[in-house]
Design a protein around this motif. Structure first.
Motif, PDB file in Angstrom:
ATOM      1  N   ILE A 164       1.324  -0.708  -0.388  1.00 39.22           N
ATOM      2  CA  ILE A 164      -0.209   0.420  -0.217  1.00 39.22           C
ATOM      3  C   ILE A 164       1.178   1.622  -0.332  1.00 39.22           C
ATOM      4  O   ILE A 164       0.704   2.395  -0.841  1.00 39.22           O
ATOM      5  CB  ILE A 164      -1.134   0.037   1.026  1.00 39.22           C
ATOM      6  N   ASP A 165       1.862   1.410   0.868  1.00 38.79           N
ATOM      7  CA  ASP A 165       3.240   2.218   1.570  1.00 38.79           C
ATOM      8  C   ASP A 165       3.793   2.198  -0.445  1.00 38.79           C
ATOM      9  O   ASP A 165       3.976   3.694  -0.449  1.00 38.79           O
ATOM     10  CB  ASP A 165       3.425   1.950   2.238  1.00 38.79           C
ATOM     11  N   TRP A 166       4.387   0.977  -0.757  1.00 36.83           N
ATOM     12  CA  TRP A 166       4.676   1.214  -2.102  1.00 36.83           C
ATOM     13  C   TRP A 166       4.096   1.821  -3.515  1.00 36.83           C
ATOM     14  O   TRP A 166       5.013   2.245  -4.337  1.00 36.83           O
ATOM     15  CB  TRP A 166       5.267   0.150  -2.605  1.00 36.83           C
ATOM     16  N   ASP A 167       2.770   1.051  -3.914  1.00 37.67           N
ATOM     17  CA  ASP A 167       2.402   1.587  -5.119  1.00 37.67           C
ATOM     18  C   ASP A 167       1.264   2.833  -5.417  1.00 37.67           C
ATOM     19  O   ASP A 167       0.159   3.559  -4.126  1.00 37.67           O
ATOM     20  CB  ASP A 167       1.158  -0.037  -4.619  1.00 37.67           C
ATOM     21  N   PRO A 168       1.859   3.879  -6.389  1.00 34.87           N
ATOM     22  CA  PRO A 168       1.382   5.127  -6.320  1.00 34.87           C
ATOM     23  C   PRO A 168      -0.174   4.297  -6.322  1.00 34.87           C
ATOM     24  O   PRO A 168      -1.299   5.771  -5.912  1.00 34.87           O
ATOM     25  CB  PRO A 168       1.800   5.693  -7.388  1.00 34.87           C
ATOM     26  N   GLN A 169      -0.734   3.553  -7.445  1.00 36.70           N
ATOM     27  CA  GLN A 169      -2.085   3.281  -7.691  1.00 36.70           C
ATOM     28  C   GLN A 169      -2.918   2.955  -6.140  1.00 36.70           C
ATOM     29  O   GLN A 169      -3.720   3.380  -5.949  1.00 36.70           O
ATOM     30  CB  GLN A 169      -2.629   2.505  -8.275  1.00 36.70           C
ATOM     31  N   ALA A 170      -2.139   2.880  -5.186  1.00 38.86           N
ATOM     32  CA  ALA A 170      -2.852   2.445  -4.159  1.00 38.86           C
ATOM     33  C   ALA A 170      -3.218   4.213  -2.913  1.00 38.86           C
ATOM     34  O   ALA A 170      -4.001   3.892  -1.866  1.00 38.86           O
ATOM     35  CB  ALA A 170      -1.987   1.332  -2.879  1.00 38.86           C
ATOM     36  N   THR A 171      -2.611   5.021  -4.212  1.00 36.57           N
ATOM     37  CA  THR A 171      -3.413   6.198  -2.966  1.00 36.57           C
ATOM     38  C   THR A 171      -4.372   7.036  -3.809  1.00 36.57           C
ATOM     39  O   THR A 171      -3.569   7.617  -4.671  1.00 36.57           O
ATOM     40  CB  THR A 171      -1.663   7.204  -2.859  1.00 36.57           C
ATOM     41  N   ASN A 172      -5.776   7.291  -3.581  1.00 38.54           N
ATOM     42  CA  ASN A 172      -6.244   7.339  -4.716  1.00 38.54           C
ATOM     43  C   ASN A 172      -6.009   7.403  -5.731  1.00 38.54           C
ATOM     44  O   ASN A 172      -6.719   8.088  -6.753  1.00 38.54           O
ATOM     45  CB  ASN A 172      -5.871   9.394  -4.106  1.00 38.54           C
ATOM     46  N   GLY A 173      -5.916   6.282  -6.148  1.00 38.58           N
ATOM     47  CA  GLY A 173      -6.007   5.697  -8.038  1.00 38.58           C
ATOM     48  C   GLY A 173      -6.666   6.054  -8.119  1.00 38.58           C
ATOM     49  O   GLY A 173      -6.468   6.712  -9.248  1.00 38.58           O
ATOM     50  N   GLN A 174      -8.093   5.431  -8.057  1.00 36.97           N
ATOM     51  CA  GLN A 174      -8.772   5.891  -8.643  1.00 36.97           C
ATOM     52  C   GLN A 174      -9.673   7.102  -9.359  1.00 36.97           C
ATOM     53  O   GLN A 174      -9.891   8.066 -10.083  1.00 36.97           O
ATOM     54  CB  GLN A 174     -10.304   5.025  -8.520  1.00 36.97           C
ATOM     55  N   THR A 175      -9.531   7.926  -8.146  1.00 38.14           N
ATOM     56  CA  THR A 175      -9.907   9.594  -8.270  1.00 38.14           C
ATOM     57  C   THR A 175      -8.743  10.695  -9.653  1.00 38.14           C
ATOM     58  O   THR A 175      -8.859  11.419 -10.372  1.00 38.14           O
ATOM     59  CB  THR A 175      -9.622   9.853  -6.553  1.00 38.14           C
ATOM     60  N   LYS A 176      -7.487   9.916  -8.712  1.00 39.20           N
ATOM     61  CA  LYS A 176      -6.681  10.345 -10.060  1.00 39.20           C
ATOM     62  C   LYS A 176      -6.759   9.742 -11.307  1.00 39.20           C
ATOM     63  O   LYS A 176      -6.900  11.129 -12.461  1.00 39.20           O
ATOM     64  CB  LYS A 176      -5.010   9.464  -9.202  1.00 39.20           C
ATOM     65  N   GLN A 177      -7.419   8.858 -11.861  1.00 38.86           N
ATOM     66  CA  GLN A 177      -7.325   8.666 -12.796  1.00 38.86           C
ATOM     67  C   GLN A 177      -8.563   8.942 -13.943  1.00 38.86           C
ATOM     68  O   GLN A 177      -8.705   9.219 -14.765  1.00 38.86           O
ATOM     69  CB  GLN A 177      -7.914   6.429 -13.462  1.00 38.86           C
ATOM     70  N   ILE A 178     -10.010   9.177 -12.356  1.00 42.64           N
ATOM     71  CA  ILE A 178     -11.248  10.055 -13.271  1.00 42.64           C
ATOM     72  C   ILE A 178     -10.207  11.539 -13.500  1.00 42.64           C
ATOM     73  O   ILE A 178     -11.282  11.911 -14.391  1.00 42.64           O
ATOM     74  CB  ILE A 178     -12.128   9.848 -12.312  1.00 42.64           C
ATOM     75  N   CYS A 179      -9.501  11.939 -12.932  1.00 37.99           N
ATOM     76  CA  CYS A 179      -9.120  13.826 -12.781  1.00 37.99           C
ATOM     77  C   CYS A 179      -8.553  13.890 -14.142  1.00 37.99           C
ATOM     78  O   CYS A 179      -8.556  14.776 -14.782  1.00 37.99           O
ATOM     79  CB  CYS A 179      -7.849  14.191 -11.248  1.00 37.99           C
ATOM     80  N   GLY A 180      -7.613  12.479 -14.707  1.00 33.72           N
ATOM     81  CA  GLY A 180      -7.143  12.451 -15.467  1.00 33.72           C
ATOM     82  C   GLY A 180      -5.394  12.918 -15.236  1.00 33.72           C
ATOM     83  O   GLY A 180      -4.933  14.223 -14.102  1.00 33.72           O
ATOM     84  N   VAL A 181      -4.710  12.594 -16.104  1.00 34.05           N
ATOM     85  CA  VAL A 181      -3.139  12.786 -16.038  1.00 34.05           C
ATOM     86  C   VAL A 181      -2.701  14.448 -15.773  1.00 34.05           C
ATOM     87  O   VAL A 181      -1.807  14.899 -14.715  1.00 34.05           O
ATOM     88  CB  VAL A 181      -2.116  12.133 -17.067  1.00 34.05           C
ATOM     89  N   LYS A 182      -3.769  15.800 -16.923  1.00 30.90           N
ATOM     90  CA  LYS A 182      -3.049  16.897 -16.459  1.00 30.90           C
ATOM     91  C   LYS A 182      -3.776  17.636 -15.593  1.00 30.90           C
ATOM     92  O   LYS A 182      -3.653  19.079 -15.634  1.00 30.90           O
ATOM     93  CB  LYS A 182      -3.099  17.206 -18.146  1.00 30.90           C
ATOM     94  N   SER A 183      -4.472  17.154 -14.713  1.00 26.86           N
ATOM     95  CA  SER A 183      -5.503  17.342 -14.085  1.00 26.86           C
ATOM     96  C   SER A 183      -4.838  17.683 -12.357  1.00 26.86           C
ATOM     97  O   SER A 183      -4.496  16.633 -12.236  1.00 26.86           O
ATOM     98  CB  SER A 183      -7.019  17.015 -14.229  1.00 26.86           C
ATOM     99  N   GLN A 184      -5.034  19.478 -11.783  1.00 23.67           N
ATOM    100  CA  GLN A 184      -4.131  18.348 -10.396  1.00 23.67           C
ATOM    101  C   GLN A 184      -6.056  17.192  -9.332  1.00 23.67           C
ATOM    102  O   GLN A 184      -6.760  17.982  -9.931  1.00 23.67           O
ATOM    103  CB  GLN A 184      -4.942  20.165  -9.714  1.00 23.67           C
ATOM    104  N   LEU A 185      -5.358  17.116  -9.015  1.00 23.57           N
ATOM    105  CA  LEU A 185      -6.647  16.060  -7.678  1.00 23.57           C
ATOM    106  C   LEU A 185      -7.129  16.931  -6.652  1.00 23.57           C
ATOM    107  O   LEU A 185      -6.143  17.590  -6.267  1.00 23.57           O
ATOM    108  CB  LEU A 185      -5.527  14.996  -7.407  1.00 23.57           C
ATOM    109  N   SER A 186      -8.574  16.268  -7.320  1.00 26.48           N
ATOM    110  CA  SER A 186      -9.565  17.202  -6.891  1.00 26.48           C
ATOM    111  C   SER A 186     -10.838  16.321  -6.631  1.00 26.48           C
ATOM    112  O   SER A 186     -11.273  15.941  -7.574  1.00 26.48           O
ATOM    113  CB  SER A 186      -9.510  18.970  -6.203  1.00 26.48           C
ATOM    114  N   VAL A 187     -11.357  16.427  -5.598  1.00 25.85           N
ATOM    115  CA  VAL A 187     -12.830  15.663  -6.054  1.00 25.85           C
ATOM    116  C   VAL A 187     -13.744  16.296  -6.934  1.00 25.85           C
ATOM    117  O   VAL A 187     -14.795  15.606  -7.017  1.00 25.85           O
ATOM    118  CB  VAL A 187     -13.225  15.173  -4.301  1.00 25.85           C
ATOM    119  N   GLU A 188     -13.382  17.489  -6.512  1.00 29.79           N
ATOM    120  CA  GLU A 188     -14.271  18.589  -7.167  1.00 29.79           C
ATOM    121  C   GLU A 188     -14.175  17.870  -9.024  1.00 29.79           C
ATOM    122  O   GLU A 188     -14.914  18.605  -9.693  1.00 29.79           O
ATOM    123  CB  GLU A 188     -14.543  20.160  -7.027  1.00 29.79           C
ATOM    124  N   LYS A 189     -12.511  18.073  -9.103  1.00 29.96           N
ATOM    125  CA  LYS A 189     -12.231  18.007 -10.860  1.00 29.96           C
ATOM    126  C   LYS A 189     -13.231  16.737 -11.021  1.00 29.96           C
ATOM    127  O   LYS A 189     -13.054  15.841 -11.915  1.00 29.96           O
ATOM    128  CB  LYS A 189     -11.189  18.177 -10.809  1.00 29.96           C
TER     129      LYS A 189
END
Length: 118
Positions: free
Chosen positions: A10-35
């Motif tokens: 969990i500590d090692w894998d970047p996808q284990a930290t808000n991975g799905q939210t990151k994907q929905i935000c998009g790679v060029k977007s700032q990470l936020s629930v609103e985005k």
């Protein structure tokens, strides 16, 4: 990775930290629930694994599909039950996914409203 504990993974894998939210935000977007919420408006439909049958019902209705038949395949037989996962691991997952949990609660409340509206 084979020799890591689940907690270390969990500590090692970047996808284990808000991975799905990151994907929905998009790679060029700032990470936020609103985005993420904004981007969800572009999705044709959203389903919830824990409510798979209900998800299929909504998708069927939205896209005017006929009868849907499926059977469960490739189901993990060795997956531990939630009550078998140590509480410290659950807390670690929750800490690493605060945005994802907030987003899921938003999605689920909208999903349940859609089901009730049927």
């Amino acid at each position: 990775m084979k020799h890591m504990s689940f907690g270390d993974y969990i500590d090692w894998d970047p996808q284990a930290t808000n991975g799905q939210t990151k994907q929905i935000c998009g790679v060029k977007s700032q990470l936020s629930v609103e985005k993420a919420k904004e981007n969800l408006l572009e999705f044709g439909s959203i389903g919830i694994t824990e409510m798979f049958n209900e998800s299929l019902l909504l998708i069927k209705k939205k896209f005017k599909w006929g009868n849907i038949k499926y059977k469960k395949v490739n189901v993990t037989k060795s997956r531990p039950l939630l009550n078998e996962v140590p509480i410290d691991i659950i807390k670690k997952i929750e800490k690493h996914n605060e945005l994802g949990i907030e987003l899921f609660q938003y999605i689920k409340s909208n999903f349940i409203k859609q089901i009730n509206d049927l």
